[in-house]
Motif scaffolding. Structure first.
Motif, PDB file in Angstrom:
ATOM      1  N   PRO A 131      35.053  25.812  19.504  1.00  9.07           N
ATOM      2  CA  PRO A 131      34.105  26.345  20.495  1.00  9.07           C
ATOM      3  C   PRO A 131      34.041  27.869  20.440  1.00  9.07           C
ATOM      4  N   ILE A 132      32.866  28.410  20.708  1.00 14.24           N
ATOM      5  CA  ILE A 132      32.690  29.854  20.835  1.00 14.24           C
ATOM      6  C   ILE A 132      33.074  30.221  22.264  1.00 14.24           C
ATOM      7  N   ARG A 133      33.926  31.206  22.407  1.00 10.64           N
ATOM      8  CA  ARG A 133      34.428  31.561  23.740  1.00 10.64           C
ATOM      9  C   ARG A 133      34.117  33.018  24.055  1.00 10.64           C
ATOM     10  N   ILE A 134      33.552  33.244  25.240  1.00 11.73           N
ATOM     11  CA  ILE A 134      33.126  34.589  25.641  1.00 11.73           C
ATOM     12  C   ILE A 134      33.543  34.842  27.084  1.00 11.73           C
ATOM     13  N   LEU A 135      34.055  36.038  27.332  1.00 11.75           N
ATOM     14  CA  LEU A 135      34.388  36.469  28.691  1.00 11.75           C
ATOM     15  C   LEU A 135      33.364  37.480  29.160  1.00 11.75           C
ATOM     16  N   VAL A 136      32.872  37.294  30.377  1.00  9.50           N
ATOM     17  CA  VAL A 136      31.958  38.244  31.009  1.00  9.50           C
ATOM     18  C   VAL A 136      32.720  38.908  32.146  1.00  9.50           C
ATOM     19  N   PRO A 137      33.328  40.075  31.907  1.00  7.01           N
ATOM     20  CA  PRO A 137      34.160  40.725  32.933  1.00  7.01           C
ATOM     21  C   PRO A 137      33.337  41.546  33.913  1.00  7.01           C
ATOM     22  N   VAL A 138      32.343  40.909  34.497  1.00 13.40           N
ATOM     23  CA  VAL A 138      31.469  41.552  35.476  1.00 13.40           C
ATOM     24  C   VAL A 138      31.733  40.907  36.829  1.00 13.40           C
ATOM     25  N   ASN A 139      31.738  41.681  37.883  1.00 12.62           N
ATOM     26  CA  ASN A 139      31.990  41.172  39.225  1.00 12.62           C
ATOM     27  C   ASN A 139      31.173  39.911  39.498  1.00 12.62           C
ATOM     28  N   SER A 140      31.866  38.815  39.788  1.00  6.69           N
ATOM     29  CA  SER A 140      31.182  37.543  40.015  1.00  6.69           C
ATOM     30  C   SER A 140      30.283  37.568  41.242  1.00  6.69           C
ATOM     31  N   GLN A 141      30.439  38.586  42.080  1.00  6.84           N
ATOM     32  CA  GLN A 141      29.607  38.707  43.279  1.00  6.84           C
ATOM     33  C   GLN A 141      28.304  39.455  43.002  1.00  6.84           C
ATOM     34  N   GLU A 142      28.073  39.805  41.731  1.00  3.95           N
ATOM     35  CA  GLU A 142      26.844  40.485  41.353  1.00  3.95           C
ATOM     36  C   GLU A 142      25.967  39.562  40.519  1.00  3.95           C
ATOM     37  N   ALA A 143      24.661  39.628  40.748  1.00  3.65           N
ATOM     38  CA  ALA A 143      23.724  38.743  40.053  1.00  3.65           C
ATOM     39  C   ALA A 143      23.785  38.924  38.541  1.00  3.65           C
ATOM     40  N   GLU A 144      24.126  40.128  38.095  1.00  4.47           N
ATOM     41  CA  GLU A 144      24.188  40.398  36.660  1.00  4.47           C
ATOM     42  C   GLU A 144      25.166  39.467  35.953  1.00  4.47           C
TER      43      GLU A 144
ATOM     44  N   ALA B 297      35.718  36.522  22.686  1.00  5.02           N
ATOM     45  CA  ALA B 297      34.922  37.747  22.694  1.00  5.02           C
ATOM     46  C   ALA B 297      34.766  38.213  24.134  1.00  5.02           C
ATOM     47  N   VAL B 298      34.738  39.525  24.331  1.00  7.17           N
ATOM     48  CA  VAL B 298      34.605  40.095  25.669  1.00  7.17           C
ATOM     49  C   VAL B 298      33.330  40.926  25.720  1.00  7.17           C
ATOM     50  N   HIS B 299      32.478  40.623  26.676  1.00  9.49           N
ATOM     51  CA  HIS B 299      31.223  41.368  26.829  1.00  9.49           C
ATOM     52  C   HIS B 299      31.506  42.857  26.957  1.00  9.49           C
ATOM     53  N   GLY B 300      30.806  43.661  26.159  1.00 16.31           N
ATOM     54  CA  GLY B 300      30.963  45.108  26.227  1.00 16.31           C
ATOM     55  C   GLY B 300      32.080  45.666  25.381  1.00 16.31           C
ATOM     56  N   GLN B 301      32.806  44.796  24.676  1.00 15.58           N
ATOM     57  CA  GLN B 301      33.912  45.251  23.840  1.00 15.58           C
ATOM     58  C   GLN B 301      33.745  44.732  22.415  1.00 15.58           C
ATOM     59  N   ALA B 302      34.327  45.451  21.463  1.00 13.46           N
ATOM     60  CA  ALA B 302      34.295  45.013  20.076  1.00 13.46           C
ATOM     61  C   ALA B 302      35.122  43.739  19.931  1.00 13.46           C
ATOM     62  N   GLN B 303      34.650  42.826  19.096  1.00 11.60           N
ATOM     63  CA  GLN B 303      35.364  41.570  18.872  1.00 11.60           C
ATOM     64  C   GLN B 303      36.737  41.831  18.260  1.00 11.60           C
ATOM     65  N   GLN B 304      37.753  41.215  18.844  1.00  8.52           N
ATOM     66  CA  GLN B 304      39.116  41.353  18.342  1.00  8.52           C
ATOM     67  C   GLN B 304      39.554  40.028  17.712  1.00  8.52           C
ATOM     68  N   ALA B 305      40.256  40.106  16.595  1.00  6.56           N
ATOM     69  CA  ALA B 305      40.767  38.894  15.965  1.00  6.56           C
ATOM     70  C   ALA B 305      41.862  38.302  16.845  1.00  6.56           C
ATOM     71  N   PRO B 306      41.921  36.972  16.957  1.00  8.79           N
ATOM     72  CA  PRO B 306      42.991  36.370  17.761  1.00  8.79           C
ATOM     73  C   PRO B 306      44.349  36.656  17.152  1.00  8.79           C
ATOM     74  N   ARG B 307      45.347  36.783  17.992  1.00  7.62           N
ATOM     75  CA  ARG B 307      46.702  37.010  17.494  1.00  7.62           C
ATOM     76  C   ARG B 307      47.132  35.820  16.635  1.00  7.62           C
ATOM     77  N   PRO B 308      47.723  36.070  15.457  1.00  8.13           N
ATOM     78  CA  PRO B 308      48.157  34.971  14.590  1.00  8.13           C
ATOM     79  C   PRO B 308      49.116  34.027  15.312  1.00  8.13           C
ATOM     80  N   THR B 309      49.995  34.595  16.105  1.00  2.65           N
ATOM     81  CA  THR B 309      50.912  33.785  16.901  1.00  2.65           C
ATOM     82  C   THR B 309      51.036  34.395  18.282  1.00  2.65           C
ATOM     83  N   LEU B 310      51.181  33.559  19.268  1.00  5.45           N
ATOM     84  CA  LEU B 310      51.283  34.035  20.641  1.00  5.45           C
ATOM     85  C   LEU B 310      52.733  34.311  21.041  1.00  5.45           C
ATOM     86  N   ILE B 311      53.667  33.916  20.180  1.00  5.84           N
ATOM     87  CA  ILE B 311      55.087  34.135  20.451  1.00  5.84           C
ATOM     88  C   ILE B 311      55.654  34.957  19.300  1.00  5.84           C
TER      89      ILE B 311
END
Length: 253
Positions: free
Chosen positions: A4-17, A139-153
């Motif tokens: 799945p393609i995953r995107i975060l929109v870090p904009v105040n959820s109380q705003e219509a934008e 991916a995060v709106h307004g930010q350059a795409q970052q590669a996922p960490r190879p390992t989380l630990i």
């Protein structure tokens, strides 16, 4: 299987934008994936959030009423459905999910679903989806795409030990069998006794990315927290060959 393609929109959820951006990204995901993907699911925790919050104001009374009866047409094409964690389980067709008022519980829920082409998350509060972003390299709106960490630990021995567990249990059932929970307890106890740092903050995301169902990954996290919360290191006398097992994890064999 396409991830799945995953995107975060870090904009105040109380705003219509926030809703406008989220639906815009959902439409782009539908276009990119193709294959007849036209369904966008607006997912929230409760029905109250669909008809008594700022979200309902952004949708408008007419659309809120229509969504209560079924999908509505999106201006850019496709269909918008409204659902809650209680009312929705598995989409009959591949869909894009817009998770509104997102936080760990609802994002874990979506991570456990199948037939998902993409996920767009709008956090309930700032930082509420940070673990999810790190888990998948979203991916995060307004930010350059970052590669996922190879390992989380960042502890190779710890990872090899967990891989040993993942390779022998039924991932769809997690630690449901006493034997599997006992094995997990032994592995984590050995790691704790050998002086490894507490990784319980990363274990759930590691396990989900490894194929565990979110609820079972949470169980593994809870077990790790319990073991590292012990005042004294666990006694390994009742565990079969702890030294040999640990040496194999060290050697990667």
């Amino acid at each position: 299987m396409t991830k799945p393609i995953r995107i975060l929109v870090p904009v105040n959820s109380q705003e219509a934008e926030a809703l406008q951006l989220a639906l815009g990204y959902a439409h782009k995901i539908c276009e990119k994936v193709g294959q007849g993907v036209e369904d966008v699911i607006l997912l929230v925790h409760t029905k109250h959030q669909l008809d008594h919050t700022s979200l309902s104001q952004f949708l408008g009374p007419r659309n809120v009423k229509a969504l209560a009866k079924g999908p509505i047409a999106l201006s850019g094409g496709g269909r918008l459905h409204a659902a809650t964690m209680k009312s929705w389980r598995y989409p009959p067709r591949k869909s894009v999910v817009v998770v509104y008022y997102a936080e760990p519980k609802i994002l874990d829920y979506v991570d456990g679903l199948n037939n998902i082409a993409g996920v767009v998350a709008v956090p309930d509060i700032p930082g509420g989806a940070d673990d999810w972003v790190a888990r998948w390299g979203a991916a995060v709106h307004g930010q350059a795409q970052q590669a996922p960490r190879p390992t989380l630990i960042d502890d190779a021995v710890f990872v090899r030990a967990l891989e040993t567990l993942s390779s022998v249990i039924n991932l769809s059932k997690g630690l449901g069998h006493p034997r599997d929970k006992g094995m997990a307890n032994e592995i984590l106890s050995i790691l704790r006794t050998k002086g490894h740092a507490d990784q319980s903050g990363n274990i759930k995301s590691w396990a989900i990315r490894r194929g565990w169902r979110p609820e079972h990954a949470s169980g593994l996290e809870a077990l790790a927290r319990k073991i590292w919360a012990l005042k004294a290191k666990p006694n390994l006398s009742g565990i079969h060959d702890p030294e040999g097992r640990y040496q194999r994890w060290q050697a990667g064999t």
